[in-house]
Design an enzyme around this catalytic site. Sequence first.
Site, mmCIF file in Angstrom:
data_model
loop_
_atom_site.group_PDB
_atom_site.id
_atom_site.type_symbol
_atom_site.label_atom_id
_atom_site.label_comp_id
_atom_site.label_asym_id
_atom_site.label_seq_id
_atom_site.Cartn_x
_atom_site.Cartn_y
_atom_site.Cartn_z
ATOM 1 N N THR A 1 124.891 99.069 106.540
ATOM 2 C CA THR A 1 123.865 99.418 105.953
ATOM 3 C C THR A 1 123.002 100.558 107.142
ATOM 4 O O THR A 1 122.716 101.412 106.626
ATOM 5 C CB THR A 1 122.599 98.262 105.836
ATOM 6 O OG1 THR A 1 123.505 97.535 104.884
ATOM 7 C CG2 THR A 1 121.592 98.806 105.138
ATOM 8 N N ASP B 1 131.804 99.053 105.035
ATOM 9 C CA ASP B 1 130.828 98.376 104.847
ATOM 10 C C ASP B 1 131.618 96.841 105.452
ATOM 11 O O ASP B 1 132.771 96.726 105.020
ATOM 12 C CB ASP B 1 130.859 98.035 103.303
ATOM 13 C CG ASP B 1 129.967 97.009 102.680
ATOM 14 O OD1 ASP B 1 129.870 95.881 103.340
ATOM 15 O OD2 ASP B 1 129.095 97.528 101.761
ATOM 16 N N SER B 2 130.653 95.891 106.034
ATOM 17 C CA SER B 2 131.494 94.875 106.901
ATOM 18 C C SER B 2 131.930 93.928 105.932
ATOM 19 O O SER B 2 132.628 93.010 106.324
ATOM 20 C CB SER B 2 130.619 94.523 107.872
ATOM 21 O OG SER B 2 129.619 93.495 107.276
ATOM 22 N N SER B 3 131.761 93.902 104.723
ATOM 23 C CA SER B 3 132.365 93.269 103.755
ATOM 24 C C SER B 3 133.843 93.392 103.678
ATOM 25 O O SER B 3 134.715 92.288 103.386
ATOM 26 C CB SER B 3 131.595 92.967 102.139
ATOM 27 O OG SER B 3 130.290 93.143 102.333
ATOM 28 N N THR C 1 125.633 93.876 108.210
ATOM 29 C CA THR C 1 125.018 92.348 108.722
ATOM 30 C C THR C 1 125.979 91.309 107.978
ATOM 31 O O THR C 1 125.989 90.243 108.410
ATOM 32 C CB THR C 1 123.736 92.216 108.262
ATOM 33 O OG1 THR C 1 123.648 92.548 106.664
ATOM 34 C CG2 THR C 1 122.779 93.046 108.875
ATOM 35 N N ASP C 2 126.578 91.828 106.884
ATOM 36 C CA ASP C 2 127.550 90.824 106.102
ATOM 37 C C ASP C 2 128.284 89.993 106.911
ATOM 38 O O ASP C 2 128.444 88.597 106.558
ATOM 39 C CB ASP C 2 128.250 91.100 104.763
ATOM 40 C CG ASP C 2 127.038 91.930 103.747
ATOM 41 O OD1 ASP C 2 125.968 91.373 103.913
ATOM 42 O OD2 ASP C 2 127.407 92.641 102.732
ATOM 43 N N GLN D 1 128.276 70.921 105.165
ATOM 44 C CA GLN D 1 127.741 72.241 104.226
ATOM 45 C C GLN D 1 126.356 72.300 104.470
ATOM 46 O O GLN D 1 125.726 73.365 104.244
ATOM 47 C CB GLN D 1 127.949 71.757 102.821
ATOM 48 C CG GLN D 1 129.541 71.735 102.496
ATOM 49 C CD GLN D 1 129.481 71.576 100.868
ATOM 50 O OE1 GLN D 1 128.736 71.730 100.153
ATOM 51 N NE2 GLN D 1 130.870 70.910 100.574
ATOM 52 N N CYS D 2 125.717 71.292 105.328
ATOM 53 C CA CYS D 2 124.289 71.430 105.521
ATOM 54 C C CYS D 2 123.906 72.641 106.441
ATOM 55 O O CYS D 2 124.793 72.860 107.394
ATOM 56 C CB CYS D 2 123.943 70.184 106.095
ATOM 57 S SG CYS D 2 123.767 68.613 105.086
HETATM 58 N N1 ASP Z 1 126.963 95.471 103.036
HETATM 59 C C1 ASP Z 1 126.473 95.812 104.117
HETATM 60 C C2 ASP Z 1 127.399 95.278 105.373
HETATM 61 O O1 ASP Z 1 127.645 94.410 105.888
HETATM 62 C C3 ASP Z 1 125.053 94.855 104.486
HETATM 63 C C4 ASP Z 1 124.493 95.229 105.803
HETATM 64 O O2 ASP Z 1 124.962 95.946 106.533
HETATM 65 O O3 ASP Z 1 123.281 94.923 105.936
HETATM 66 O O4 ASP Z 1 128.221 96.317 105.841
#
Ligand code: ASP
Length: 329
Positions: free
Chosen positions: A16, A61-63, A93-94, A288-289
Amino acid sequence: MSDSEHNILIIYTGGTIGMQPSDSGFTASKGFEQLLKDHLSENQYAQLENSTILELDQPIDSSNATPNDWYKIAKCIANNYQTYTAFIVLHGTDTMAYSACALHYLLGCNIKPVVFSGSQIPLSQAASDAHKNITDAVAFAKHSQLNQVAISFNGKLFSALRATKVHTSDFSAFNSPNAQPLASIDKHTQEIHFIDKPSTAKQTCNKTLTTSNLNKLVTKPPKDKVGVLLLHPCISNQVIEATFDNPNTQAVVMLSYGAGNPPDENRYLLNSLKKARERGVVILNKSQCFQGSVAQGNYAVGSALNELGVTSAQDRTLEDLVTDLYINF
Ligand code: ASP
């Protein structure tokens, strides 16, 4: 070390922080250095003095990140290790927590600072958290006290192995539910306060950037070496079978209930665990907690796991377990 003696390599991988709007939503794009010039104030930009920006070929995109991306970042740091005093990895962040843990296992600790950061709102958009996260990451990276891979986000610094993404949109996107943050930074003075004593951190961390770590950068196991099985009341035999009956799978993280409890009346599950253990598959039992540790066998339903040789994952994060098993096992 004085400010002018620091030279930091800032590796931009996508996420992002450097994204641009498109018809189908925010998308990773090139040209991060120019973005910094266009959007940081003079004072913020001055804090990047002596830093070099390196953009990976194809920001993502890190996804979409895979182990290939972990190895690419690790190689980039290893190749530049002698030239720079610290490293910042700007990342989506993902899956940031996965990449940060992977870097820990690939590089070791007692190393020069490696600080991951990113943002919830792109640098190019109004009211972005990117500016602060970048300058905070620089401030943390200048701290020689930091001898490991860490994640800096919204004024806090977390050990890579303890951090996880906890919020989809809040600026406090990361937390370490089972550990204190390593440090925090004062919003106004930028003064850094380390919560954990550096000596303690050094004692518990005995891996350094060695040839054996670097050798790990050469061989990459198949992606399906590690499986993850989420237990839930509607789980089917097919899902259990698909997780355990893959000949490439050498380790499985099983996400169980509460203190590490599986449904012990599910004979198909218990039998699959038994067969997998017999062929040498390592099975780590993670709760899972969100907080707390596994206490396998506290309840009768969980004691079967002790007999099968399933190992408690204690209070470790999923990101830590998956990357550790993928890289080290
Ligand atoms: N989809 C974005 C990623 O992980 C989300 C982010 O960066 O906050 O690349």
